[in-house]
Design a protein around this motif. Structure first.
Motif, PDB file in Angstrom:
ATOM      1  N   ARG A 184      40.214  57.118  10.416  1.00  9.53           N
ATOM      2  CA  ARG A 184      41.545  56.499  10.430  1.00  9.53           C
ATOM      3  C   ARG A 184      42.098  56.276   9.033  1.00  9.53           C
ATOM      4  NH1 ARG A 184      39.086  52.651  14.017  1.00  9.53           N
ATOM      5  NH2 ARG A 184      39.499  51.061  12.451  1.00  9.53           N
ATOM      6  N   GLY A 185      41.316  56.577   7.992  1.00  9.18           N
ATOM      7  CA  GLY A 185      41.775  56.402   6.625  1.00  9.18           C
ATOM      8  C   GLY A 185      41.672  54.973   6.124  1.00  9.18           C
ATOM      9  N   VAL A 186      40.953  54.114   6.837  1.00 12.31           N
ATOM     10  CA  VAL A 186      40.802  52.714   6.446  1.00 12.31           C
ATOM     11  C   VAL A 186      39.789  52.578   5.309  1.00 12.31           C
ATOM     12  CG1 VAL A 186      40.117  50.416   7.254  1.00 12.31           C
ATOM     13  CG2 VAL A 186      41.440  51.925   8.759  1.00 12.31           C
ATOM     14  N   LEU A 187      38.730  53.379   5.361  1.00 10.89           N
ATOM     15  CA  LEU A 187      37.692  53.360   4.340  1.00 10.89           C
ATOM     16  C   LEU A 187      37.433  54.774   3.834  1.00 10.89           C
ATOM     17  CD1 LEU A 187      35.053  50.967   5.993  1.00 10.89           C
ATOM     18  CD2 LEU A 187      36.573  50.438   4.073  1.00 10.89           C
ATOM     19  N   PRO A 188      37.081  54.909   2.548  1.00 12.76           N
ATOM     20  CA  PRO A 188      36.703  56.227   2.039  1.00 12.76           C
ATOM     21  C   PRO A 188      35.262  56.546   2.452  1.00 12.76           C
ATOM     22  CG  PRO A 188      36.529  54.615   0.290  1.00 12.76           C
ATOM     23  CD  PRO A 188      37.110  53.897   1.485  1.00 12.76           C
ATOM     24  N   ILE A 189      34.940  57.813   2.540  1.00  7.29           N
ATOM     25  CA  ILE A 189      33.612  58.244   2.953  1.00  7.29           C
ATOM     26  C   ILE A 189      32.517  57.712   2.033  1.00  7.29           C
ATOM     27  CG2 ILE A 189      33.632  60.445   1.703  1.00  7.29           C
ATOM     28  CD1 ILE A 189      32.231  59.924   5.253  1.00  7.29           C
ATOM     29  N   ASP A 190      32.843  57.464   0.779  1.00  9.87           N
ATOM     30  CA  ASP A 190      31.837  56.961  -0.171  1.00  9.87           C
ATOM     31  C   ASP A 190      31.910  55.429  -0.340  1.00  9.87           C
ATOM     32  OD1 ASP A 190      34.253  56.871  -1.504  1.00  9.87           O
ATOM     33  OD2 ASP A 190      33.479  57.755  -3.353  1.00  9.87           O
ATOM     34  N   TRP A 191      32.502  54.727   0.643  1.00  7.23           N
ATOM     35  CA  TRP A 191      32.628  53.278   0.583  1.00  7.23           C
ATOM     36  C   TRP A 191      31.276  52.628   0.331  1.00  7.23           C
ATOM     37  CZ3 TRP A 191      30.496  49.468   3.756  1.00  7.23           C
ATOM     38  CH2 TRP A 191      30.991  48.175   3.572  1.00  7.23           C
ATOM     39  N   ALA A 192      31.238  51.656  -0.541  1.00  5.96           N
ATOM     40  CA  ALA A 192      30.056  50.864  -0.905  1.00  5.96           C
ATOM     41  C   ALA A 192      28.997  51.684  -1.603  1.00  5.96           C
ATOM     42  CB  ALA A 192      29.461  50.149   0.309  1.00  5.96           C
TER      43      ALA A 192
END
Length: 175
Positions: free
Chosen positions: A155-163
């Motif tokens: 959904r574009g809420v978080l990037p794939i590399d989040w955290a």
């Protein structure tokens, strides 16, 4: 026995932890399809919004929002657990006995907390998504398949590399 009273908020948003009785078991990920099916069946009969979830081998964390005027989260979880257990039994999966003759993989109790504002909701969702890294199952959040994290990315809420990863990445607060 202690008479535990749960905090009831009709239409509320809650964070939950549910564990298997055997903390060395891997039943939840081994049979994740049955768990997801159990949740779908219960959600059809008793609507709720699942805002975030992570399923680990021996426990799960979830953030659930109930419909306006409804505070019956315990009933929903009881039905989900029962449906999952019946599905496993129907597949011939050996279920542990709790000592009183009842055969169930689940621990008797669960933990919940009421999320009162946007900040506590965001912290708990972060906690849910980071949990597989916290427990050492993966080094990157995106590597754990049984998580709503992937829907947040889609959904574009978080990037794939989040955290980031375990190395040097601060764990999101919320525990």
């Amino acid at each position: 026995m202690v008479d535990y009273r749960r905090y009831r908020v009709p239409g509320g948003t809650f964070f939950f932890t549910h564990m298997l009785a055997d903390r060395t078991a891997t039943m939840l990920v081994d049979h994740v399809g049955e768990l997801r099916a159990a949740m779908r069946v219960v959600r059809e009969r008793h609507p709720f919004s699942l805002l975030a979830i992570v399923i680990l081998p021996d426990h799960l964390h979830a953030v659930m929002r109930l419909p306006a005027g409804d505070d019956r989260y315990s009933m929903r979880w009881r039905l989900i657990k029962r449906e999952f257990t019946v599905r496993l039994r129907d597949k011939g999966v050996a279920l542990p006995s709790r000592g009183d003759g009842e055969r169930s993989p689940w621990a008797r109790r669960f933990w919940e907390s009421t999320l009162r504002d946007a900040d506590s909701l965001a912290r708990r969702i972060d906690y849910v998504h980071f949990n597989p890294v916290k427990h050492g199952y993966v080094t990157r959040v995106a590597a754990w398949p049984h998580s709503s994290f992937h829907a947040f990315v889609a959904r574009g809420v978080l990037p794939i590399d989040w955290a980031g990863g375990r190395e040097g990445a601060p764990a999101p607060s919320g525990d």
